[in-house]
Design an enzyme around this catalytic site. Structure first.
Site, PDB file in Angstrom:
ATOM      1  N   CYS A 164       8.399  43.873  43.170  1.00  0.00           N
ATOM      2  CA  CYS A 164       7.417  44.851  42.695  1.00  0.00           C
ATOM      3  C   CYS A 164       6.489  45.263  43.831  1.00  0.00           C
ATOM      4  CB  CYS A 164       6.621  44.266  41.529  1.00  0.00           C
ATOM      5  SG  CYS A 164       5.332  45.376  40.895  1.00  0.00           S
TER       6      CYS A 164
ATOM      7  N   CYS B  19       5.056  39.199  34.765  1.00  0.00           N
ATOM      8  CA  CYS B  19       4.105  40.045  34.041  1.00  0.00           C
ATOM      9  C   CYS B  19       4.679  40.630  32.752  1.00  0.00           C
ATOM     10  CB  CYS B  19       3.618  41.160  34.953  1.00  0.00           C
ATOM     11  SG  CYS B  19       4.927  42.228  35.600  1.00  0.00           S
TER      12      CYS B  19
END
Length: 416
Positions: free
Chosen positions: A101, A222
């Site tokens: 990410c 997440c």
């Protein structure tokens, strides 16, 4: 009076990015806050957590009299991070979406958006890390395209930015930044570089950021949140039942729903077994998941690994490694593990072999081997191959007539 520099700060709605924005304002910069939406997620009450985080980020920007933007990278995250994650799990590996990410979303798409669309002179994030550059050096950097060859032209005169551990070694996040591009790093400020987490919380309290202070710190992946990982991954991958097999005697111990729901070193949930068993290996051709009866079983201990082409943050290997093809440094494959002494060997294709002085538990294909020299994070490479386990070597010593067993079932071929 000099030119007021424009810094675009990534805002997550958490305490670290909020304090980063505050510190940038205090330094006299023109600061714009940007919230990135990377995933559509809802909690158990049906509330979208990213909308709540966005509201918290907006509130901080309003308090600091900062422009605020929201940008969606849901499509990019799906194609460049999550789809890759699913492919890795199907191959029996254990990927690290946080590193990917940062590489693809924060320090590529967000960085390009900040510079090209918002006209930023630099970007900033709330990571606990620091660079070799003074702030003013960041604003003087020009865009330099990445090298087209394996390494840069040795006659090119340049001073690369280097990534160093932050002052708070417990919160240090260089591990997650180990795939950052040189171009993005040269244009990035880390306002929390010299601060500890406790001091950051104190600054937030003094600034009346109570709404972010009381939030629980995000841990783990997440987009999974507090959900059970097995249930989550089975929403995206078809179940592929197989057997739990004892590594010691080949006895079938129970069944699982798919090798991709399990990673090396974790406790295996085997029905009817009171004593704990731990995953030590996987064979994706048969669907067998091998287990051992102790958490530090020799089948989990290895001292050698190979990466794919290594990503050097300075865009080329250290001089010592280039000259001798060997270097002493430190390494970790998990952000929470202590740095471990190792010897690194450079291969002609840009990959590296990492050899530890002592075997480590549960080194896992798909994870990243991150190298450090002193305080400097040199970069990382994805683990594609493991050396023999201590268990295999012991079996070889005990049975001179037997060929050593290959326990690398899940990765017979290197990643291409």
């Amino acid at each position: 009076m000099g030119v007021i520099r424009h810094v675009v700060c990534a805002m997550s709605g958490g305490v670290d990015s909020s304090v980063s924005a505050l510190l940038l304002k205090r330094m006299g910069y023109h600061v714009t806050g940007v919230f990135m939406k990377n995933w559509d997620s809802h909690d158990e009450k049906g509330v979208c957590s990213s909308e709540r985080d966005c509201e918290d980020a907006y509130k901080v920007c309003k308090m600091l009299d900062m422009p605020f933007h929201q940008v969606s990278y849901i499509k990019e995250y799906w194609h460049e991070v999550f789809s890759n994650l699913l492919r890795e799990y199907e191959k029996g590996r254990t990927p690290n979406p946080d590193i990917m990410c940062n590489k693809h979303i924060k320090f590529k798409h967000f960085y390009q958006y900040a510079v090209n669309t918002l006209g930023a002179d630099a970007i900033a994030t709330g990571h606990y890390a620091r660079t070799s550059q003074e702030d003013e050096e960041v604003f003087q950097q020009k865009h330099v395209p990445p090298p087209r060859t394996l390494f840069r032209d040795r006659f090119e005169i340049r001073k690369p930015a280097r990534l160093y551990q932050g002052a708070d070694r417990v919160k240090d996040q260089t591990f997650f930044l180990s795939q950052i591009s040189q171009d993005a790093l040269r244009h990035t400020l880390f306002p929390l570089a010299g601060l500890t987490k406790d001091f950051v919380k104190k600054i937030a309290a003094e600034a009346s950021f109570q709404h972010v202070l009381k939030k629980k710190e995000s841990m783990g992946i997440c987009f999974i949140g507090e959900r059970d990982f097995e249930n989550f991954i089975l929403e995206y991958l078809e179940p592929k039942p197989g057997n739990f097999v004892s590594i010691e005697d080949g006895k079938i111990m129970g069944q699982h729903k798919g090798w991709f729901t399990l990673t090396l070193g974790q406790r295996a949930r085997i029905g009817g077994k009171e004593d704990p068993w731990f995953v030590v290996d996987k064979d994706i051709t048969t669907g067998d998941v091998f287990v051992g009866p102790t958490t530090n079983h020799p089948a989990l201990l290895r001292d050698t690994l190979q990466t794919d082409r290594f990503h050097w943050i300075a865009e080329e290997p250290p001089v010592e490694l280039v000259h001798t093809q060997m270097m002493e440094c430190h390494f970790r494959f998990n952000n929470r593990m202590p740095l471990t002494p190792c010897t690194v060997t450079l291969n002609l294709d840009g990959s590296v072999w990492v050899m530890m002085k002592e075997p480590l538990r549960a080194m896992t294909p798909g994870q990243f081997a991150v190298l450090y020299k002193g305080d400097e994070c040199l970069g990382s490479g994805k683990i594609i191959r493991l050396g023999p386990t201590k268990f295999t070597l012991q079996k070889g010593q005990n049975c001179t007539n037997c060929h050593p067993e290959d326990t690398n079932h899940q990765h017979p071929e290197p990643v291409r």
